[in-house]
Every structure is written in C-alpha cells, then in structure tokens.
Design an enzyme around this catalytic site. Structure first.
Site, PDB file in Angstrom:
ATOM      1  N   CYS A 198       7.820   1.380   2.917  1.00 30.69           N
ATOM      2  CA  CYS A 198       8.393   0.205   2.265  1.00 30.69           C
ATOM      3  C   CYS A 198       9.434   0.615   1.229  1.00 30.69           C
ATOM      4  CB  CYS A 198       7.292  -0.598   1.591  1.00 30.69           C
ATOM      5  SG  CYS A 198       5.922  -1.017   2.683  1.00 30.69           S
ATOM      6  N   SER A 237       0.869  -1.173   0.000  1.00 28.45           N
ATOM      7  CA  SER A 237       0.000   0.000   0.000  1.00 28.45           C
ATOM      8  C   SER A 237       0.898   1.211   0.000  1.00 28.45           C
ATOM      9  CB  SER A 237      -0.911   0.014   1.238  1.00 28.45           C
ATOM     10  OG  SER A 237      -0.147   0.164   2.408  1.00 28.45           O
ATOM     11  N   SER A 238       0.306   2.390  -0.089  1.00 29.96           N
ATOM     12  CA  SER A 238       1.134   3.595  -0.177  1.00 29.96           C
ATOM     13  C   SER A 238       1.529   4.071   1.209  1.00 29.96           C
ATOM     14  CB  SER A 238       0.387   4.693  -0.926  1.00 29.96           C
ATOM     15  OG  SER A 238      -0.821   5.025  -0.293  1.00 29.96           O
ATOM     16  N   CYS A 239       2.202   3.205   1.959  1.00 30.70           N
ATOM     17  CA  CYS A 239       2.476   3.503   3.360  1.00 30.70           C
ATOM     18  C   CYS A 239       3.579   4.536   3.527  1.00 30.70           C
ATOM     19  CB  CYS A 239       2.858   2.231   4.106  1.00 30.70           C
ATOM     20  SG  CYS A 239       4.392   1.459   3.531  1.00 30.70           S
ATOM     21  N   GLY A 240       4.381   4.770   2.479  1.00 30.25           N
ATOM     22  CA  GLY A 240       5.435   5.760   2.606  1.00 30.25           C
ATOM     23  C   GLY A 240       6.680   5.255   3.303  1.00 30.25           C
TER      24      GLY A 240
END
Length: 265
Positions: free
Chosen positions: A114, A109-112
């Site tokens: 990884c 997801s776009s967790c910022g």
C-alpha cells in the site's frame, strides 16, 4: 490507550427460531500504529496493540530498510488517545532507503505494498533462501494440531491470526498474534531477530492464506519452509519458486499441498 489486546462489548444474539438474548463478547483491539524512522513519519498500520517492538523490527526487515546483518532497531513506543507512535532509529548507512519507500497514506496492515508508487517497487527481486528445513510431514501435522493452544487472543475473540516458529520436530517455539496476518508474521520475524532465534531446520506456520506479501517476508527472513492453513495465490507460488522457498498450503489435519523442493516431506 493501553497495550491490552482485547476488550468486551454487549451484543444481542439472534437465533433461527426467533429467540433473542444478550451476551458479552470479547473483541480484539485494532488501533493505528504510526511508525517513524529517524524522526520522519513512514507508515501507519492497523494492528493489535501488543508486541509493537517486534512489529516494527519485522516490518523494517520486510521493507528492506534494514537487513538481518544490521544492528537491532531501538524502538520507543508511545501510547496516545488516538493510537500508538513507534519511533525507531535506523543505522546511518540505511537511511537512503527512506526516500524511496516513504508512504503517503495509511495502510490496513503491514502488507508492504500500500502506498508504493510504481510496479518496480512492488515486485522487486527476492534473495534466494539459503536455509533448509529438516521437518517432515509428521512434524507439520504435529504443529497444526498444537497451534490452537498457542492462540489465546484468537480463542477469546475468533478474530486474530497467528504466526509460529516451529522446530524441525514440530514443536512450536514462538508465536505472535495480530488481527492482521501480515502483522502477525512481522511480529514473529521481529521477535526472532530481537531474541536471536534462528530457524534451526524448522519452519514458519501461518493461520492464513498464502499471499505474495507473506512469501516475500519469508524469503527476506531466510525462512526454509512456509506452511499456511489456507491456499496460495498464483503470484505467491511464482515468487516462492523464484526465491527457492518451499510452500505447504491448505495445511489441514488430514492433508497438505506441497510445492517446491522440500524433499524430507
């Protein structure tokens, strides 16, 4: 591959009394979204294949590749048999950040976080939130009660998060849904930027726990108050305090947990 957000599949439904029957169940779509900037591959997110332009705009703000003062990104969205390719063009003065933040593996997801290579990149200083919310507790409870009616994808599948822009009076002004809570918030922030919508004394309401990445996205979007349905992590509360971002967590129909300077509550 099209832009539909759900499909259906047949399942065998098993009951405790030994019964079995066949049902058709709606399923949320989740596809790879490859994001390119100025012709270079940057990240691959797993996301619901709707509102991709909003997703890329919000993701770019969260990654600090652009700021709210920059021009809106020009995003070309291409659907393929394998997923979606979203090609965006950064302003010339923002291209240096690409070299520091290029990803080398797909994230879920776009967790910022990884793919980040060192601790300094992971925990960077946040801007101080300059806006103030004018909402009171009645507005929050009103929005909580109304949110379900603004979640058609989750109503159909039970598998999607929502992020809502809520006015100071508790009126839900804008909602985005996605299988990923980070994606949903990026879509909302991106949609606000693309539509020229501001917080105007309101707040963000998220149908998820309050993780530190969501606090960062809120602070970077100058969100005056972040409300989440589930609990925060300790790091989330610490990062919110450093940014001057008030938090309301475990927001349910009968009670709220407040942390931070939200005096109107």
């Amino acid at each position: 591959m099209n832009g539909e957000s759900l499909s259906s599949l047949s399942f065998d439904r098993l009951t405790p009394d030994g019964g079995t029957d066949a049902i058709i169940r709606a399923l949320a779509e989740e596809v790879p979204v490859a994001i390119e900037y100025n012709g270079a591959g940057y990240a691959v997110l797993m996301a619901t294949p709707t509102d991709i332009g909003d997703l890329v705009q919000g993701f770019s703000l969260a990654e600090r590749l652009v700021t709210r003062a920059d021009a809106l990104l020009d995003v070309d969205v291409h659907h393929t048999d394998s997923g979606i390719i979203a090609r965006a063009t950064l302003p010339p003065h923002r291209t240096d950040g690409l070299l520091d933040r290029v990803r080398h593996r797909a994230s879920d997801s776009s967790c910022g976080l990884c793919g980040i290579e060192n601790l300094e990149q992971a925990i960077r200083p946040l801007p101080h939130v300059a806006t103030k919310s004018l909402a009171d507790r009645a507005a929050i409870f009103h929005a909580l009660k109304a949110l379900r009616d603004h979640q058609p994808l989750n109503a159909a599948t039970g598998a999607a998060h929502a992020a809502a822009l809520v006015g100071a009076d508790g009126t839900i002004r804008l909602v985005r849904e996605d299988v990923g809570r980070h994606n949903a918030f990026d879509k909302l922030i991106g949609a606000m930027a693309r539509q020229g919508a501001g917080w105007e004394g309101g707040f963000a309401l998220l149908s998820s726990r309050c993780s530190y990445e969501l606090v960062e996205k809120a602070a970077l979007a100058d969100c005056p108050l972040l409300v989440t349905i589930s609990a925060p992590t300790r790091l989330a509360t610490e990062r919110a305090a450093a940014a001057g971002l008030p938090l309301v967590a475990l927001a349910r129909s009968d009670a709220l947990l407040l942390r931070g300077n939200a005096v109107t509550l």
